[in-house]
Design a protein around this motif. Structure first.
Motif, PDB file in Angstrom:
ATOM      1  N   TYR A 147       0.724  -1.120   0.036  1.00 15.06           N
ATOM      2  CA  TYR A 147      -0.020   0.467  -0.027  1.00 15.06           C
ATOM      3  C   TYR A 147       0.890   1.149  -0.080  1.00 15.06           C
ATOM      4  O   TYR A 147       0.071   2.351  -0.139  1.00 15.06           O
ATOM      5  CB  TYR A 147      -0.590  -0.033   1.231  1.00 15.06           C
ATOM      6  N   GLY A 148       2.295   1.099   0.400  1.00 14.79           N
ATOM      7  CA  GLY A 148       2.952   1.975   0.036  1.00 14.79           C
ATOM      8  C   GLY A 148       2.516   3.455   1.445  1.00 14.79           C
ATOM      9  O   GLY A 148       3.123   4.223   1.582  1.00 14.79           O
ATOM     10  N   GLN A 149       2.238   2.726   2.822  1.00 11.54           N
ATOM     11  CA  GLN A 149       1.427   3.452   4.059  1.00 11.54           C
ATOM     12  C   GLN A 149       2.231   2.940   4.876  1.00 11.54           C
ATOM     13  O   GLN A 149       3.286   1.551   4.961  1.00 11.54           O
ATOM     14  CB  GLN A 149      -0.077   4.024   4.310  1.00 11.54           C
ATOM     15  N   PRO A 150       2.685   3.826   6.119  1.00 15.43           N
ATOM     16  CA  PRO A 150       3.319   2.545   7.045  1.00 15.43           C
ATOM     17  C   PRO A 150       2.913   1.680   7.842  1.00 15.43           C
ATOM     18  O   PRO A 150       1.184   1.784   8.067  1.00 15.43           O
ATOM     19  CB  PRO A 150       3.629   4.438   7.695  1.00 15.43           C
ATOM     20  N   PHE A 151       2.858   0.557   8.330  1.00 14.31           N
ATOM     21  CA  PHE A 151       2.417  -0.391   8.978  1.00 14.31           C
ATOM     22  C   PHE A 151       3.367   0.060  10.218  1.00 14.31           C
ATOM     23  O   PHE A 151       4.592  -1.010  10.068  1.00 14.31           O
ATOM     24  CB  PHE A 151       2.272  -1.457   7.754  1.00 14.31           C
ATOM     25  N   ILE A 152       3.194   0.722  11.038  1.00 11.71           N
ATOM     26  CA  ILE A 152       3.878   0.309  12.295  1.00 11.71           C
ATOM     27  C   ILE A 152       3.578  -0.655  13.273  1.00 11.71           C
ATOM     28  O   ILE A 152       2.032  -0.238  13.503  1.00 11.71           O
ATOM     29  CB  ILE A 152       4.178   1.961  13.121  1.00 11.71           C
ATOM     30  N   VAL A 153       4.113  -1.295  14.006  1.00 13.13           N
ATOM     31  CA  VAL A 153       4.300  -2.788  14.987  1.00 13.13           C
ATOM     32  C   VAL A 153       4.766  -1.555  15.900  1.00 13.13           C
ATOM     33  O   VAL A 153       5.317  -1.352  16.088  1.00 13.13           O
ATOM     34  CB  VAL A 153       5.375  -3.337  14.953  1.00 13.13           C
ATOM     35  N   GLU A 154       3.860  -1.886  17.161  1.00 14.05           N
ATOM     36  CA  GLU A 154       3.615  -1.103  18.638  1.00 14.05           C
ATOM     37  C   GLU A 154       3.908  -2.750  19.393  1.00 14.05           C
ATOM     38  O   GLU A 154       3.003  -2.905  19.894  1.00 14.05           O
ATOM     39  CB  GLU A 154       2.660   0.039  19.010  1.00 14.05           C
ATOM     40  N   ASN A 155       4.608  -2.312  20.433  1.00 11.78           N
ATOM     41  CA  ASN A 155       5.269  -3.495  21.453  1.00 11.78           C
ATOM     42  C   ASN A 155       4.516  -2.615  23.034  1.00 11.78           C
ATOM     43  O   ASN A 155       5.432  -2.030  23.365  1.00 11.78           O
ATOM     44  CB  ASN A 155       6.135  -4.209  21.412  1.00 11.78           C
ATOM     45  N   LYS A 156       3.329  -3.431  23.275  1.00 10.09           N
ATOM     46  CA  LYS A 156       2.440  -3.378  24.287  1.00 10.09           C
ATOM     47  C   LYS A 156       2.334  -4.682  25.551  1.00 10.09           C
ATOM     48  O   LYS A 156       1.457  -4.926  25.058  1.00 10.09           O
ATOM     49  CB  LYS A 156       1.201  -2.615  24.168  1.00 10.09           C
ATOM     50  N   ALA A 157       3.571  -4.366  25.635  1.00  7.25           N
ATOM     51  CA  ALA A 157       3.374  -6.274  26.123  1.00  7.25           C
ATOM     52  C   ALA A 157       3.128  -5.702  27.934  1.00  7.25           C
ATOM     53  O   ALA A 157       2.528  -4.923  28.595  1.00  7.25           O
ATOM     54  CB  ALA A 157       4.526  -6.586  26.344  1.00  7.25           C
ATOM     55  N   GLY A 158       2.105  -7.042  28.863  1.00  5.36           N
ATOM     56  CA  GLY A 158       1.980  -6.759  30.026  1.00  5.36           C
ATOM     57  C   GLY A 158       0.896  -7.734  30.268  1.00  5.36           C
ATOM     58  O   GLY A 158       0.181  -7.814  29.390  1.00  5.36           O
ATOM     59  N   ALA A 159       0.956  -8.399  31.674  1.00  2.00           N
ATOM     60  CA  ALA A 159      -0.214  -8.848  32.087  1.00  2.00           C
ATOM     61  C   ALA A 159      -0.863  -9.885  31.033  1.00  2.00           C
ATOM     62  O   ALA A 159      -2.140 -10.520  30.226  1.00  2.00           O
ATOM     63  CB  ALA A 159      -1.116  -8.019  32.282  1.00  2.00           C
ATOM     64  N   GLY A 160       0.068 -11.136  30.324  1.00  2.00           N
ATOM     65  CA  GLY A 160      -0.331 -11.555  29.764  1.00  2.00           C
ATOM     66  C   GLY A 160      -0.435 -11.073  27.972  1.00  2.00           C
ATOM     67  O   GLY A 160      -1.008 -12.312  27.917  1.00  2.00           O
TER      68      GLY A 160
END
Length: 332
Positions: free
Chosen positions: A68-81
């Motif tokens: 698609y040429g658009q940013p696909f950003i991974v955000e890691n939000k860990a915690g509580a399983g």
């Protein structure tokens, strides 16, 4: 230990490149919502970077960005399983610009191991598609004098209360199998939570814990490298990635605790966008190259439709409700 991690990273990089190439040449589905995406899309991974869930999230993100040429950003939000990250997506705008890589932990186990879960796994999300399914692998320290699952059970019974296992937290898919085994064998093991599967493997190799029931994608390369010893898989059948490693079900009939990873959106996202993303997932995971490389890290590609994934998720919740109850795990 480093050798096994480098092997996993190389496999991931190769797989992501293949997925991106496949998506770059796929065609747009017809229908409404053709302007999606017009800006950055956030893909929340509810665990730390470098783990199995993160791997699937980044494969998807790279492939979608290439198309698609658009940013696909991974955000890691860990915690509580995994529930912290899942809750953040449940509350996100219903526009298709925030997605979640959900797992058995977040959407099938968590409702039964947390007293106050800040989301409803059934009603707060729109399932889009499975990515893949894979078993967990029982691995032990090479110093432990066991090489088969029956030997492991005998050693566990002889050392009840003395062994420790690692997981990603209460309710995580690598927590439940250990509790099931302890319950079935009438033994006790100390539970030591870690932030990531990589930390768990390091802890076993360093002698800080004795064992883990972790995902094949990270545990198997460590077993191949010799930093841990593979004993058995938790799925009802042997894994095609490691056909010489027996299934626990060969010793305990009916034992089946496989895990899965799939894509969710907040409930209420327009169906046209949901269907479009599901078609993209299918394009990524249906190519022979991607499927072959998934197999190399212990996973089996399993893309499906939003309706099929909804039914699958409901069945998994029913399954794990019964497993959690039988294992005697008290909700926290």
């Amino acid at each position: 230990m480093i050798k096994g991690r480098e092997l996993t990273r190389r496999r991931l990089a190769a797989l992501a490149g293949t997925a991106a190439a496949a998506m770059a040449v796929s065609s747009l589905p017809a229908g409404a919502q053709e302007n999606w995406p017009q800006r950055q899309v956030i893909i929340v991974v509810p665990f730390t970077a470098g783990g199995t869930t993160d791997m699937f999230g980044r494969i998807f993100a790279q492939a979608m960005q290439a198309k698609y040429g658009q940013p696909f950003i991974v955000e890691n939000k860990a915690g509580a399983g995994g529930t912290v990250g899942a809750a953040s997506v449940a509350q996100a705008p219903k526009d298709g610009y925030t997605l979640l890589v959900g797992t058995a932990s977040t959407h099938a186990i968590a409702p039964y191991v947390y007293k106050r879960l800040s989301y409803n796994a059934e009603t707060d999300f729109q399932p889009i598609s499975l990515f893949a399914q894979l078993p967990n692998l029982l691995v032990v320290s090479p110093k432990m004098p066991v090489k088969t699952f029956p030997e492991f059970v005998a050693y566990l019974k002889a050392n009840s209360g003395k062994l420790s296992y690692g997981s990603s937290g209460v309710g995580a898919s690598n927590h439940l199998p250990a509790e099931m085994i302890a319950n079935l064998t009438g033994t006790k093991m100390a539970h030591v939570p870690y932030r990531s599967s990589g930390d768990i493997m390091t802890a076993i190799a360093g002698g800080h814990i004795d064992l883990a029931f972790d995902n094949m994608t990270l545990a198997w390369p460590q077993a191949e490298a010799g930093t841990v010893r593979a004993i058995a898989v938790t799925s009802k059948d042997r894994s095609p990635t490691a056909p010489d490693v027996p299934a626990i079900a060969e010793t305990i009939p009916g034992f089946d605790v496989a895990t899965w990873h799939g894509l969710f959106a907040p409930a209420g996202v327009p169906r046209a966008i949901v269907d479009r993303i599901a078609a993209d997932v299918k394009a990524i995971y249906s190519t022979p190259d991607v499927q072959a490389k998934l197999k190399a890290v212990g996973a089996v590609a399993a893309p499906n439709t939003p309706d099929a994934f909804t039914m699958f998720s409901a069945a998994e919740r029913n399954k794990y409700r019964d497993i959690v109850k039988a294992s005697g795990i008290e909700p926290q």
